[in-house]
Design a protein around this motif. Structure first.
Motif, mmCIF file in Angstrom:
data_model
loop_
_atom_site.group_PDB
_atom_site.id
_atom_site.type_symbol
_atom_site.label_atom_id
_atom_site.label_comp_id
_atom_site.label_asym_id
_atom_site.label_seq_id
_atom_site.Cartn_x
_atom_site.Cartn_y
_atom_site.Cartn_z
ATOM 1 N N HIS A 16 0.825 -1.203 0.000
ATOM 2 C CA HIS A 16 0.000 0.000 0.000
ATOM 3 C C HIS A 16 0.861 1.256 0.000
ATOM 4 C CE1 HIS A 16 -3.728 -2.223 1.804
ATOM 5 N NE2 HIS A 16 -3.594 -2.398 0.511
ATOM 6 N N PHE A 17 1.934 1.215 0.705
ATOM 7 C CA PHE A 17 2.841 2.363 0.748
ATOM 8 C C PHE A 17 3.408 2.657 -0.632
ATOM 9 C CE2 PHE A 17 7.333 3.751 1.344
ATOM 10 C CZ PHE A 17 7.037 5.065 1.645
ATOM 11 N N ASP A 18 3.834 1.618 -1.335
ATOM 12 C CA ASP A 18 4.405 1.804 -2.671
ATOM 13 C C ASP A 18 3.365 2.363 -3.633
ATOM 14 O OD1 ASP A 18 6.850 0.895 -1.841
ATOM 15 O OD2 ASP A 18 6.538 -1.167 -2.536
ATOM 16 N N ILE A 19 2.125 1.902 -3.521
ATOM 17 C CA ILE A 19 1.065 2.407 -4.401
ATOM 18 C C ILE A 19 0.852 3.896 -4.162
ATOM 19 C CG2 ILE A 19 -1.421 2.324 -4.851
ATOM 20 C CD1 ILE A 19 -1.248 -0.717 -4.318
ATOM 21 N N PHE A 20 0.791 4.294 -2.909
ATOM 22 C CA PHE A 20 0.610 5.712 -2.571
ATOM 23 C C PHE A 20 1.802 6.533 -3.043
ATOM 24 C CE2 PHE A 20 1.523 9.218 0.331
ATOM 25 C CZ PHE A 20 0.326 9.924 0.318
ATOM 26 N N LEU A 21 2.985 6.092 -2.725
ATOM 27 C CA LEU A 21 4.187 6.861 -3.006
ATOM 28 C C LEU A 21 4.399 7.057 -4.496
ATOM 29 C CD1 LEU A 21 6.684 8.168 -1.619
ATOM 30 C CD2 LEU A 21 7.888 6.016 -2.060
ATOM 31 N N ASP A 22 4.133 6.025 -5.293
ATOM 32 C CA ASP A 22 4.440 6.060 -6.721
ATOM 33 C C ASP A 22 3.234 6.375 -7.599
ATOM 34 O OD1 ASP A 22 7.121 5.416 -6.255
ATOM 35 O OD2 ASP A 22 6.678 3.272 -6.172
ATOM 36 N N ALA A 23 2.094 6.647 -6.997
ATOM 37 C CA ALA A 23 0.913 6.979 -7.796
ATOM 38 C C ALA A 23 1.196 8.201 -8.667
ATOM 39 C CB ALA A 23 -0.277 7.251 -6.889
ATOM 40 N N PRO A 24 0.755 8.200 -9.929
ATOM 41 C CA PRO A 24 1.032 9.333 -10.818
ATOM 42 C C PRO A 24 0.229 10.583 -10.488
ATOM 43 C CG PRO A 24 -0.383 7.737 -11.913
ATOM 44 C CD PRO A 24 0.038 7.100 -10.606
ATOM 45 N N ILE A 25 -0.803 10.444 -9.664
ATOM 46 C CA ILE A 25 -1.644 11.579 -9.289
ATOM 47 C C ILE A 25 -1.102 12.194 -8.004
ATOM 48 C CG2 ILE A 25 -3.971 12.296 -8.642
ATOM 49 C CD1 ILE A 25 -5.009 9.882 -10.207
ATOM 50 N N PRO A 26 -0.896 13.500 -7.949
ATOM 51 C CA PRO A 26 -0.411 14.125 -6.722
ATOM 52 C C PRO A 26 -1.379 13.907 -5.561
ATOM 53 C CG PRO A 26 -0.170 15.626 -8.581
ATOM 54 C CD PRO A 26 -0.988 14.474 -9.065
ATOM 55 N N MET A 27 -0.846 13.467 -4.433
ATOM 56 C CA MET A 27 -1.668 13.219 -3.248
ATOM 57 C C MET A 27 -0.874 13.552 -1.988
ATOM 58 S SD MET A 27 -3.656 9.607 -3.968
ATOM 59 C CE MET A 27 -2.172 8.681 -4.358
ATOM 60 N N PHE A 28 -1.580 14.052 -1.010
ATOM 61 C CA PHE A 28 -1.021 14.153 0.336
ATOM 62 C C PHE A 28 -2.169 14.019 1.324
ATOM 63 C CE2 PHE A 28 -1.720 18.530 -1.170
ATOM 64 C CZ PHE A 28 -2.505 19.069 -0.156
ATOM 65 N N SER A 29 -1.853 13.663 2.545
ATOM 66 C CA SER A 29 -2.897 13.587 3.565
ATOM 67 C C SER A 29 -2.564 14.571 4.673
ATOM 68 C CB SER A 29 -3.027 12.168 4.126
ATOM 69 O OG SER A 29 -1.884 11.826 4.888
ATOM 70 N N PHE A 30 -3.610 14.982 5.381
ATOM 71 C CA PHE A 30 -3.409 15.964 6.431
ATOM 72 C C PHE A 30 -4.376 15.713 7.582
ATOM 73 C CE2 PHE A 30 -6.452 17.695 3.432
ATOM 74 C CZ PHE A 30 -7.439 18.272 4.207
ATOM 75 N N ASP A 31 -3.981 16.158 8.760
ATOM 76 C CA ASP A 31 -4.789 16.027 9.953
ATOM 77 C C ASP A 31 -5.986 16.970 9.853
ATOM 78 O OD1 ASP A 31 -5.659 16.765 12.779
ATOM 79 O OD2 ASP A 31 -4.210 15.178 13.207
ATOM 80 N N ALA A 32 -7.188 16.436 10.028
ATOM 81 C CA ALA A 32 -8.396 17.249 9.854
ATOM 82 C C ALA A 32 -8.536 18.317 10.925
ATOM 83 C CB ALA A 32 -9.633 16.353 9.863
ATOM 84 N N ALA A 33 -7.875 18.152 12.071
ATOM 85 C CA ALA A 33 -7.985 19.139 13.152
ATOM 86 C C ALA A 33 -6.877 20.182 13.087
ATOM 87 C CB ALA A 33 -7.952 18.426 14.501
ATOM 88 N N THR A 34 -5.641 19.732 12.929
ATOM 89 C CA THR A 34 -4.506 20.668 12.947
ATOM 90 C C THR A 34 -4.146 21.194 11.572
ATOM 91 O OG1 THR A 34 -2.813 18.963 12.642
ATOM 92 C CG2 THR A 34 -3.569 19.388 14.900
ATOM 93 N N MET A 110 -8.484 7.609 8.149
ATOM 94 C CA MET A 110 -7.955 7.662 9.517
ATOM 95 C C MET A 110 -6.450 7.434 9.468
ATOM 96 S SD MET A 110 -10.604 8.159 11.535
ATOM 97 C CE MET A 110 -10.032 7.641 13.164
ATOM 98 N N PHE A 111 -5.739 8.050 10.402
ATOM 99 C CA PHE A 111 -4.299 7.859 10.502
ATOM 100 C C PHE A 111 -3.932 7.901 11.985
ATOM 101 C CE2 PHE A 111 0.117 9.580 10.392
ATOM 102 C CZ PHE A 111 0.711 8.501 9.740
ATOM 103 N N ASN A 112 -3.395 6.763 12.468
ATOM 104 C CA ASN A 112 -3.050 6.655 13.893
ATOM 105 C C ASN A 112 -4.234 7.004 14.787
ATOM 106 O OD1 ASN A 112 -0.451 5.876 13.285
ATOM 107 N ND2 ASN A 112 0.394 7.944 13.462
ATOM 108 N N GLY A 113 -5.431 6.581 14.355
ATOM 109 C CA GLY A 113 -6.629 6.763 15.164
ATOM 110 C C GLY A 113 -7.270 8.125 15.085
ATOM 111 N N ALA A 114 -6.713 9.023 14.295
ATOM 112 C CA ALA A 114 -7.251 10.386 14.184
ATOM 113 C C ALA A 114 -7.834 10.602 12.791
ATOM 114 C CB ALA A 114 -6.156 11.416 14.458
ATOM 115 N N PRO A 115 -8.913 11.405 12.699
ATOM 116 C CA PRO A 115 -9.494 11.674 11.378
ATOM 117 C C PRO A 115 -8.547 12.494 10.506
ATOM 118 C CG PRO A 115 -10.531 13.043 13.049
ATOM 119 C CD PRO A 115 -9.657 12.078 13.780
ATOM 120 N N THR A 116 -8.376 12.057 9.290
ATOM 121 C CA THR A 116 -7.534 12.764 8.336
ATOM 122 C C THR A 116 -8.266 12.860 7.001
ATOM 123 O OG1 THR A 116 -6.430 10.765 7.514
ATOM 124 C CG2 THR A 116 -5.447 11.857 9.420
ATOM 125 N N ARG A 117 -7.711 13.649 6.128
ATOM 126 C CA ARG A 117 -8.209 13.763 4.758
ATOM 127 C C ARG A 117 -7.068 13.520 3.796
ATOM 128 N NH1 ARG A 117 -13.826 14.627 3.400
ATOM 129 N NH2 ARG A 117 -14.792 15.259 5.362
#
Length: 204
Positions: A16-34, A110-117
């Motif tokens: 899953h990490f390799d799919i995310f890292l090498d995907a041709p579409i730009p992506m990032f995730s972020f903490d929904a609160a901070t 979710m990431f480490n139990g916290a809501p993310t986008r």
């Protein structure tokens, strides 16, 4: 390493990490609160011109020009912990300050139990530029249509002007940059986007 620092899944989830890292579409995730960026792929680093390490020091506010940040905090940020996926077109900026129009999809996760986008980014700068030019062309054509009834002219069988009045000359000069003269072939003088319209004029 920098790759380890942006690991988007568990430590044993290499596929899953390799799919995310090498995907041709730009992506990032972020903490929904901070709003801090938690993980990013190579395509996003290339688009925004940040290194992995630089990206992870940013928040999603840094992706936006300063003048748009207050609106994001007021209208969008309060809803980031909701389950609905958000899709919008907005303006982002690269590391060098260059602005771009982007379509952003924000599916929740979710990431480490916290809501993310996850922000899935599509650069639509060029397609919107083309659309704006088409809209301007249509508006200009409508302006011509609205005034053409006041113009008077005649053409021969080869569609060369034999007579024309000042209003028609004004229209051609203003909208097409063409100086009308007797004997001029109308369609040859017009830019391609205007020819279809004037063919219809001649047929009415």
């Amino acid at each position: 390493s920098s790759i380890e620092s942006v690991r988007p899944y568990g430590p044993n989830d290499e596929d899953h990490f390799d799919i995310f890292l090498d995907a041709p579409i730009p992506m990032f995730s972020f903490d929904a609160a901070t709003l801090r960026i938690l993980r990013v792929n190579r395509a996003a680093c290339q688009l925004y011109q940040y290194s992995f390490e630089e990206f992870l020091t940013l928040s999603v506010l840094d992706m936006r020009p300063a003048g748009l940040r207050a609106a994001f905090l007021k209208d969008i940020a309060p809803h980031l912990d909701e389950p609905e996926e958000h899709v919008r077109i907005t303006v982002h900026q690269k590391k060098n300050g260059e602005r771009m129009d982007v379509e952003v999809q924000n599916p929740p996760t979710m990431f480490n139990g916290a809501p993310t986008r996850i922000a899935v980014i599509r650069d639509v700068t060029e397609s919107l530029r083309v659309q704006r030019e088409l809209d301007l062309t249509r508006a200009n054509m409508q302006a011509v249509f609205d005034t053409v009834a006041a113009s008077l002219f005649s053409v021969d069988i080869e569609r060369r002007f034999t007579t024309f009045n000042a209003e028609l000359a004004r229209i051609f000069l203003k909208h097409y940059g063409v100086q009308v003269h007797t004997g001029m072939n109308v369609l040859d003088a017009l830019p391609p986007y205007a020819r279809e319209f004037w063919v219809k004029v001649f047929e009415t």
